[in-house]
Design a protein around this motif. Structure first.
Motif, PDB file in Angstrom:
ATOM      1  N   LYS A   1       0.737  -1.358  -0.127  1.00 12.99           N
ATOM      2  CA  LYS A   1      -0.033   0.083  -0.084  1.00 12.99           C
ATOM      3  C   LYS A   1       0.896   1.344   0.045  1.00 12.99           C
ATOM      4  O   LYS A   1       0.530   2.190  -0.614  1.00 12.99           O
ATOM      5  CB  LYS A   1      -0.922   0.000   1.151  1.00 12.99           C
TER       6      LYS A   1
ATOM      7  N   ILE B   1       1.900   1.793  -3.301  1.00 15.22           N
ATOM      8  CA  ILE B   1       0.822   2.377  -4.189  1.00 15.22           C
ATOM      9  C   ILE B   1       0.620   3.855  -3.906  1.00 15.22           C
ATOM     10  O   ILE B   1       0.527   4.768  -4.936  1.00 15.22           O
ATOM     11  CB  ILE B   1      -0.519   1.407  -3.914  1.00 15.22           C
ATOM     12  N   ASN B   2       0.646   4.202  -2.647  1.00 16.52           N
ATOM     13  CA  ASN B   2       0.391   5.593  -2.335  1.00 16.52           C
ATOM     14  C   ASN B   2       1.629   6.314  -2.974  1.00 16.52           C
ATOM     15  O   ASN B   2       1.382   7.772  -3.328  1.00 16.52           O
ATOM     16  CB  ASN B   2       0.335   5.741  -0.823  1.00 16.52           C
TER      17      ASN B   2
ATOM     18  N   ALA C   1       0.874   7.061  -6.510  1.00 17.43           N
ATOM     19  CA  ALA C   1      -0.417   7.645  -6.806  1.00 17.43           C
ATOM     20  C   ALA C   1       0.238   9.139  -6.499  1.00 17.43           C
ATOM     21  O   ALA C   1      -0.249  10.076  -7.153  1.00 17.43           O
ATOM     22  CB  ALA C   1      -1.478   7.192  -5.935  1.00 17.43           C
TER      23      ALA C   1
ATOM     24  N   ASP D   1      -8.470  10.106  -6.266  1.00 16.95           N
ATOM     25  CA  ASP D   1      -8.645   8.787  -7.154  1.00 16.95           C
ATOM     26  C   ASP D   1      -9.276   7.705  -6.300  1.00 16.95           C
ATOM     27  O   ASP D   1      -8.935   7.321  -5.147  1.00 16.95           O
ATOM     28  CB  ASP D   1      -7.217   8.237  -7.284  1.00 16.95           C
TER      29      ASP D   1
ATOM     30  N   LYS E   1      -9.811   4.720  -6.694  1.00 21.05           N
ATOM     31  CA  LYS E   1      -9.347   3.620  -6.468  1.00 21.05           C
ATOM     32  C   LYS E   1      -7.944   3.624  -5.491  1.00 21.05           C
ATOM     33  O   LYS E   1      -8.039   2.529  -4.683  1.00 21.05           O
ATOM     34  CB  LYS E   1      -8.711   2.853  -7.714  1.00 21.05           C
ATOM     35  N   LEU E   2      -7.084   4.488  -5.471  1.00 15.96           N
ATOM     36  CA  LEU E   2      -5.824   4.308  -4.807  1.00 15.96           C
ATOM     37  C   LEU E   2      -5.743   5.441  -3.965  1.00 15.96           C
ATOM     38  O   LEU E   2      -4.806   5.141  -2.943  1.00 15.96           O
ATOM     39  CB  LEU E   2      -4.595   4.613  -5.998  1.00 15.96           C
TER      40      LEU E   2
ATOM     41  N   ARG F   1      -9.110   0.184  -3.786  1.00 18.32           N
ATOM     42  CA  ARG F   1      -8.097  -0.754  -3.117  1.00 18.32           C
ATOM     43  C   ARG F   1      -8.052  -0.978  -1.551  1.00 18.32           C
ATOM     44  O   ARG F   1      -7.596  -2.197  -1.085  1.00 18.32           O
ATOM     45  CB  ARG F   1      -6.724  -0.169  -3.373  1.00 18.32           C
TER      46      ARG F   1
END
Length: 962
Positions: free
Chosen positions: A316, A319-320, A323, A331, A333-334, A340
């Motif tokens: 995560k 991902i952060n 992003a 977003d 999703k993210l 997510r």
């Protein structure tokens, strides 16, 4: 789970959307005229809303006007499509393309466009449930992939032929779908994550044979081209193959065997996450299912894998960071609280517990969340919030992507785009929509933070804690002594020695880098937690003993790091009982029980035990005997730990401890009889009585099992009985057996299931010496033979044992027949002087052979004045008086028999009460000593008064006074 339609949309289009709609209507009319079609058409009421909300739908209708009118006429906008409907639509669309690749690609893209228009239309019009939208998008992708695969196979067949198995059947490519496609939750404009595999090796059979891997690589390349190539009609799907073995550097297709080997040898944590939703979406379904079945142990570990939390935290964080790098601050999703995070919450529990609970091995996240509530792993209110948020976020995601058929999750930053999104979601303006969206995302992120909160750590502002952490890491003796003294250890040298023993152990030295990091994290927390206990040095030794045995499976270290509650319960129980400490070290899966004190200190009643055992075995195949045996052992150890935890904390009184332990054995024996008999009957059929009924079989429990007085570690005294007719009986299967042989094998199988050692240990020791003729007798007896033996051959001590015998498991009719034999045997009138002499002689023999040889010590069970004296006195009283007082045969436990003797006037009320209290006191002390890992032998002086009174009553009732 939430499956709601969008909120009611305002009746009229906002002015700017009305203008946009009028422009699109005019463009569509021009398209009709350009195609030679009438300019007028019967427009559905939802037309303005859909065209205003989606550029993609409006443009597709303008581009393919005839196809759109045909869609309107078909009536397909009024109801959902099935998987079969979509497969048929795709197959019909490409049927006329023949071998022409360009024609095939054009038709496949057009049918994909048309079906997406239909799906988007129903969604934007408010006529489709979210589940319908996601399922249809997934089914459409499956149909397109399967059609493209068949076309690619045909094209390659002409040059290379195709691979066949040993029976001449075609071997097809297996296409696995991952991510939202695998979960049946595809979004509107999603990439599709695929993995290609094939069953076996070998060459193709054509004029230009290819090695099988090369064939499937070329086939995969052709398939990807058919789906991804951009033509005048667009593309079908963007395909992502980076999740395959070795990623971009790996071959496009690998054999199933090579794929399995990759994950077993090289598989990483994030790949477990990726495979949760994997399923066959096209090609060889049988090979794909077998591959996924073989990969299940990689995805779902047999033990509780709390290391998942840290792995998902790290994923995560990446991902952060990505992003943030891309500027995806809004977003759905993210971003924090996005789609997510909902998926991570559910899938964390799946990865942690899925190996132990196959019911969590689900693909769809909404199903997972619902199952977590059923398993009491997630509160119902939290699940409701997550379901509602997930449904809302997925609808927003689809609205964003339906705008222009683009893969986006970012909220629009322009005013017209915001207004259109808000209106399509049923809100009059952007602030109202944003408030609702922010509320959902805030709640999701709060739940995510609770589940993935950073584990407990030494407070950097705590100088004592920092010193302890540094001393452990460096292994500096003087620094460690000082740190332990600061932590509250009165004997820091002793505590340091225990830590040094752990540090130099093979288990510690062989730790992986991850394991070492987890241990370093845990030790200071553990040392501080133990310091609060009385005699912390002794408790530390026990706890570190557990740590040493579990260290090689560092996931258990992660469990204790991640859960302060589990760590505190471990310390508490180890402080209370070295026996519990040894059990936890021997079977680390018991550490899971430390997570929930509600269940840990509240053992279930008998009915609940039976239900829990049924649940524990539900996912085990009936013919998987090893799996059943392992699960039975895990169940038993878990339940016994609950009893012990409740015992040492004073939650359970003595009588309930024995009740609980006996109930555990009973429900296990019931299940073992069923499993063993079913497996044997599957091969040989059932033995039948003359009336056609299946012959009965049962287990009779003697001793502590029969008397409902089991202790920790008690063995099971059992006798096996079966019902037979006069003459011979055989089973009715294809491989018939004589009934006596069938039941002998059944008994052997039961004993094997109980006594065999498996990775989970031993279930029970079994003692069958109380069967007719003892060790020299048959393993199993017919009821007739058992009755004859009891009436004509059994010794007095065997009748004493029968006092405590009761039917435990098997056919109820056998239990009834046994009860009749027991009653007839025990109710026989006896010669009392002879009876007293025989009972006394047997007890005196036990004193000599089994009692303590040290007069300063007292064996609570075997020495004069101990439990066995009370048991023998009770048994003598039943044998002496049951012929005149049949009520003495109702119970098999000493306490209730004593009450009955008192009620019948055969024993003074004071005497009965004293013996019952003495019996409870002695048993309670035995239980306590067992939990302290000590023998049931104490200082004789401590029980002198009690022993003298028991001895007086013994002499009063059993000395020869005649």
């Amino acid at each position: 789970m939430s499956n709601a339609n969008p909120a009611q949309r305002p009746a009229c289009l906002p002015e700017h959307l009305q203008t946009l709609f009028e422009q699109r209507r005019a463009a569509f009319v021009q398209a009709l005229l350009g195609a030679g079609l009438p300019a007028s058409f019967e427009a559905p009421p939802s037309l303005p809303a859909v065209w205003a909300a989606s550029d993609f739908v409006a443009e597709s209708c303008r581009r393919y006007p005839a196809a759109f009118l045909a869609l309107l006429d078909s009536g397909r906008l009024s109801h959902p499509a099935t998987r079969e409907d979509l497969a048929a639509a795709v197959d019909a669309a490409v049927a006329d393309a023949g071998p022409d690749e360009a024609a095939f690609m054009s038709q496949l893209r057009r049918v994909r466009h048309l079906e997406l228009v239909r799906i988007a239309w129903r969604d934007l019009a408010g006529d489709a449930w979210l589940s319908e939208v996601l399922a249809e998008l997934s089914w459409l992708a499956e149909a397109c992939i399967e059609a493209a695969l068949r076309f690619a196979e045909t094209a390659l067949d002409e040059r290379y032929g195709h691979p066949c198995d040993e029976d001449g059947r075609r071997v097809r490519l297996c296409v696995l779908g991952l991510g939202k496609l695998g979960g049946g939750e595809l979004n509107f404009s999603s990439d599709i994550d695929l993995i290609f595999a094939y069953a076996t090796g070998g060459d193709t059979q054509g004029a230009k044979p290819l090695d099988r891997q090369q064939y499937f690589i070329r086939l995969g390349q052709r398939l990807i081209k058919l789906l991804t190539a951009q033509t005048a009609d667009g593309f079908v799907y963007r395909v992502d193959l980076r999740l395959r073995a070795f990623g971009d550097s790996g071959p496009l297709a690998m054999s199933c065997a090579a794929t399995e080997d990759y994950y077993q040898t090289h598989g990483r944590e994030w790949e477990r996450y990726a495979l949760i939703k994997a399923r066959v979406v096209a090609g060889d379904a049988a090979a794909g299912k077998a591959l996924l079945r073989n990969l299940r142990p990689f995805v779902y570990r047999r033990y509780l894998d709390y290391g998942v939390f840290q792995a998902l935290r790290e994923m995560k964080d990446l991902i952060n960071q990505e992003a943030a790098r891309r500027g995806k601050g809004h977003d759905v999703k993210l971003s924090p609280g996005g789609i997510r995070e909902v998926e991570f919450i559910g899938q964390a529990f799946q990865l942690i517990r899925g190996g132990r609970d196959a019911g969590l091995q689900l693909r769809g996240i909404r199903d997972v969340l619902a199952r977590l509530v059923e398993r009491d792993l997630l509160p119902a209110w939290a699940e409701a919030q997550l379901q509602a948020a997930y449904a809302f976020l997925r609808r927003v995601e689809n609205r964003l992507q339906m705008t222009a058929d683009q893969q986006t999750h970012a909220l629009p930053d322009d005013e017209p785009g915001r207004a259109r999104l808000a209106w399509s979601m049923g809100y009059t303006d952007w602030p109202a929509f944003r408030t609702e969206l922010s509320g959902h995302m805030r709640r999701v992120h709060e739940h995510f933070e609770q589940v993935f909160a950073t584990p407990q750590a030494v407070d950097e502002s705590d100088a004592s804690g920092r010193r302890l952490l540094h001393a452990w890491r460096r292994g500096a003796p003087d620094e460690l002594l000082g740190a332990l003294a600061d932590a509250g250890y009165a004997q820091p040298q002793e505590a340091a020695a225990h830590l040094q023993t752990l540090r130099t152990s093979n288990a510690c030295r062989s730790l992986s880098e991850t394991g070492r990091a987890r241990l370093d994290h845990l030790i200071p927390l553990l040392v501080r937690a133990v310091a609060a206990q009385a005699r912390p040095e002794a408790v530390l030794e026990r706890v570190l003993g557990v740590i040493q045995t579990i260290a090689r499976r560092s996931v258990y270290l992660a469990l204790l790091v991640e859960s302060p509650l589990a760590l505190s319960q471990l310390v508490k129980l180890c402080a209370a009982s070295p026996w519990i400490a040894r059990q936890l070290g021997r079977l680390p899966l018991l550490l899971d029980e430390l997570l929930d004190p509600r269940s840990l200190y509240t053992p279930p009643d008998r009915a609940a035990l039976a239900d829990e055992l049924a649940d524990a075995l539900r996912d085990i195949e009936p013919d998987d005997l090893e799996g059943v045996m392992d699960r039975l052992r895990q169940f038993k150890e878990t339940q016994v730990l609950r009893v012990a935890a409740a015992d040492v904390t004073g939650v359970l009184p003595l009588m309930r401890v024995s009740d609980q332990l006996t109930w555990i054995a009973e429900v296990i024996l019931e299940r073992v009889v069923c499993v063993a008999r079913d497996s044997l009957a599957a091969r040989h059929g059932e033995p039948r009585l003359h009336n056609g009924d299946a012959a009965g079989f049962g287990i009779v429990g003697y001793g502590k099992l029969g008397g409902i007085e089991l202790g920790y570690g008690s063995d099971l005294d059992v006798v096996f009985l079966y019902h037979s007719d006069a003459g011979s009986m055989s089973t009715d299967g294809e491989r018939p057996l004589d009934a006596a042989v069938f039941f002998a094998r059944l008994a052997q199988r039961i004993v094997h299931m109980l006594t065999a050692y498996t990775p989970a240990g031993l279930l029970y020791e079994v003692d069958m010496r109380l069967r007719p003729s003892g060790a020299a007798g048959l393993l199993v007896s017919s009821l007739q033979a058992y009755a004859t033996y009891q009436q004509t051959q059994a010794w007095t001590w065997e009748h004493q044992a029968l006092v405590r015998a009761r039917f435990i498991a098997g056919t109820p009719g056998v239990g009834d027949a046994f009860g009749a034999v027991r009653a007839a045997t025990l109710a026989r009138a006896r010669d009392l002087p002879a009876l007293r002499r025989e009972v006394r002689e047997m007890r005196e023999r036990m004193w000599r052979e089994l009692g303590s040889a040290d007069p300063q010590r007292f064996d609570l069970k075997k020495d004069p004045g101990g439990i066995a004296d009370i048991e023998f006195l009770v048994q003598y009283s039943v044998l002496a008086h049951a012929h005149a007082h049949p009520e003495l045969l109702r119970y098999t436990d000493n306490i209730r028999i004593l009450d009955t003797l008192s009620s019948a006037g055969l024993l003074g009320a004071g005497e009965a009460a004293f013996l019952a209290d003495a019996f409870r006191t002695l048993r309670d002390h035995i239980h306590a000593l067992t939990l302290q890992a000590e023998p049931a032998v104490v200082d004789a002086a401590d029980y002198a008064t009690l022993r003298n009174e028991i001895g007086r009553l013994w002499r009063q009732h059993l000395d020869d006074n005649d």
